[in-house]
Design a protein around this motif. Structure first.
Motif, PDB file in Angstrom:
ATOM      1  N   VAL A 126       0.838  -1.201   0.000  1.00 28.52           N
ATOM      2  CA  VAL A 126       0.000   0.000   0.000  1.00 28.52           C
ATOM      3  C   VAL A 126       0.876   1.256   0.000  1.00 28.52           C
ATOM      4  O   VAL A 126       0.638   2.201  -0.762  1.00 28.52           O
ATOM      5  CB  VAL A 126      -0.942   0.002   1.224  1.00 28.52           C
ATOM      6  CG1 VAL A 126      -1.690   1.330   1.329  1.00 28.52           C
ATOM      7  CG2 VAL A 126      -1.925  -1.153   1.145  1.00 28.52           C
ATOM      8  N   LEU A 176      -4.795   0.902  -5.818  1.00 26.63           N
ATOM      9  CA  LEU A 176      -4.792   0.080  -4.609  1.00 26.63           C
ATOM     10  C   LEU A 176      -5.505  -1.242  -4.849  1.00 26.63           C
ATOM     11  O   LEU A 176      -5.025  -2.305  -4.440  1.00 26.63           O
ATOM     12  CB  LEU A 176      -5.445   0.840  -3.455  1.00 26.63           C
ATOM     13  CG  LEU A 176      -4.593   1.937  -2.809  1.00 26.63           C
ATOM     14  CD1 LEU A 176      -5.423   2.769  -1.853  1.00 26.63           C
ATOM     15  CD2 LEU A 176      -3.404   1.328  -2.077  1.00 26.63           C
ATOM     16  N   CYS A 184      -8.658  -6.895  -1.107  1.00 22.22           N
ATOM     17  CA  CYS A 184      -9.197  -5.573  -0.792  1.00 22.22           C
ATOM     18  C   CYS A 184     -10.715  -5.644  -0.688  1.00 22.22           C
ATOM     19  O   CYS A 184     -11.400  -6.013  -1.649  1.00 22.22           O
ATOM     20  CB  CYS A 184      -8.800  -4.558  -1.856  1.00 22.22           C
ATOM     21  SG  CYS A 184      -9.309  -2.873  -1.473  1.00 22.22           S
ATOM     22  N   CYS A 187     -12.495   0.532  -0.108  1.00 18.79           N
ATOM     23  CA  CYS A 187     -11.530   1.627  -0.168  1.00 18.79           C
ATOM     24  C   CYS A 187     -12.301   2.939  -0.263  1.00 18.79           C
ATOM     25  O   CYS A 187     -13.152   3.100  -1.142  1.00 18.79           O
ATOM     26  CB  CYS A 187     -10.607   1.451  -1.376  1.00 18.79           C
ATOM     27  SG  CYS A 187      -9.425   2.796  -1.610  1.00 18.79           S
TER      28      CYS A 187
END
Length: 420
Positions: A126, A176, A184, A187
């Motif tokens: 990240v 990302l 993930c 976000c």
């Protein structure tokens, strides 16, 4: 006020692969300009192979030869030029002499919040995305939940000042997602609210930890094994001498030092904080791991440094900042093992670039997971420090009850930070 001179910064590409790029800065001078230039170059992951600096107090001419620290690093040279341009004063001499604002307007702070499944190297991956996007981490709070998820809160600023646009926000979240993949979960990116109160003070450090982290000087105390790697023999070869016989108006500083990542930045920020002006400087290439630097300097009143006590104080400060610019220790925090890294903050309030990036990279290479992370400020030894705290997860390869394993972690982190 005068318009910026678009030729103030020139970047020349090398003729052959592997040769350095040449950065030329030709603009009005200002106090600390060399520090600001070196800091920006360090922020882009570049290594200064050699350099020349010359100024008459009004106009400054800087030439630096630079290379990426790693062959895999992708440098956005046009963005670097823009950042260097922003560090240069206006091309109007009248503007330089009579209009010097105390501080430039600060960039707005944004909160990047994402939730993901935990895995080794997650935090560094990240951080790498944020660095590539030229997003600066101001504060971070990373927490691992009992069900194996990670909640990351990054307070960031945009060096390109575009984070208010939807396209820039979408670009950040998309990159990302691309790196984290299916791990993930969510976000979000939004303007930081009242929860961001500037640079937050680090949570309480025990007196013993604070003493070891901030007061250990490698040249005076070799027993601080937790804070140092076995490089003292090499570090002790560093010498700094002051000579007033070669110039009627300037003191010559001759520096012979072990090389490390950000060496020129450490010298320039120290001189800036001590209000020392550089008239001419030459930074020689690396020879057997060492560098030579000649600097013709003056005090802020335009006079040489003739007082032996002032000379000694400046030399001692330079040695400490050059040889020990980053403090690294590992300690127990209750039942947990904690890695702490600290670096002095410039008087301007700026911290050292890419520290979080380098620490998370070192831990990723060691295969050590980070349970939680925190960035904050701490005042000690009459100055402000930026402190990074990492709670580490033990694994079979690094049992934290083993002193040898702890020293190996400190050694790898410190060597990554120093570029050794």
């Amino acid at each position: 006020m005068g318009a910026p001179n678009h030729d103030a910064v020139l970047i020349q590409k090398p003729k052959k692969p592997g040769e350095p790029y040449v950065i030329t800065v030709n603009c009005p001078d200002k106090t600390g300009l060399g520090c600001d230039i070196c800091r920006t170059i360090l922020d882009f992951g570049l290594y200064i192979t050699k350099g020349d600096i010359s100024t008459d107090g009004i106009w400054c001419y800087i030439v630096l030869w630079v290379l990426p620290h790693t062959s895999t690093l992708t440098v956005k040279w046009s963005n670097l030029k823009d950042r260097l341009m922003s560090a240069c004063p206006s091309s109007s001499v009248q503007f330089y002499l009579y209009y010097q604002p105390a501080h430039s307007p600060s960039s707005p702070v944004y909160l990047l919040k994402f939730l993901s499944l935990d895995r080794r190297g997650l935090l560094h991956d990240v951080t790498q995305v944020l660095c590539e996007l030229e997003l600066t981490i101001q504060r971070v709070k990373v927490t691992t939940t009992p069900d194996g998820r990670v909640l990351d809160l990054f307070f960031i600023t945009d060096n390109m000042d575009l984070l208010h646009t939807k396209s820039r926000q979408d670009q950040t979240c998309e990159q990302l997602h691309a790196v984290l993949g299916e791990s993930c979960i969510s976000c979000e990116l939004q303007l930081a609210g009242p929860e961001y109160g500037g640079h937050q003070a680090i949570s309480t450090l025990s007196p013993a930890v604070a003493e070891e982290l901030f007061r250990c000087e490698p040249l005076k105390n070799e027993t601080c094994s937790k804070a140092l790697t076995p490089d003292l023999t090499k570090l002790k070869k560093t010498t700094i001498t002051a000579d007033n016989s070669l110039s009627p108006a300037h003191t010559l500083l001759q520096i012979h030092s072990v090389d490390h990542k950000g060496l020129l930045y450490d010298i320039m920020r120290t001189l800036k904080d001590c209000s020392i002006q550089i008239a001419y400087g030459r930074f020689s290439p690396n020879v057997n791991g060492h560098r030579d630097l000649d600097l013709f300097i003056q005090q802020k009143d335009g006079k040489k440094i003739v007082d032996p006590e002032k000379q000694s104080a400046l030399i001692s400060r330079l040695k400490l900042e050059m040889l020990h610019p980053l403090r690294v220790i590992i300690s127990s925090r209750g039942p947990d093992t904690e890695l702490l890294v600290a670096n002095p903050v410039e008087l301007s309030g700026k911290g050292r670039p890419r520290v979080f990036y380098d620490v998370t990279l070192a831990l990723k290479m060691l295969g050590i997971c980070i349970f939680s992370a925190e960035i904050g400020r701490h005042s000690a030894s009459d100055r402000e420090w930026e402190v990074y705290r990492f709670l580490l997860e033990a694994n079979g390869e690094f049992p934290f009850t083993n002193a040898k394993a702890k020293n190996q972690i400190v050694d790898r982190v410190r060597r990554t930070l120093m570029g050794w």
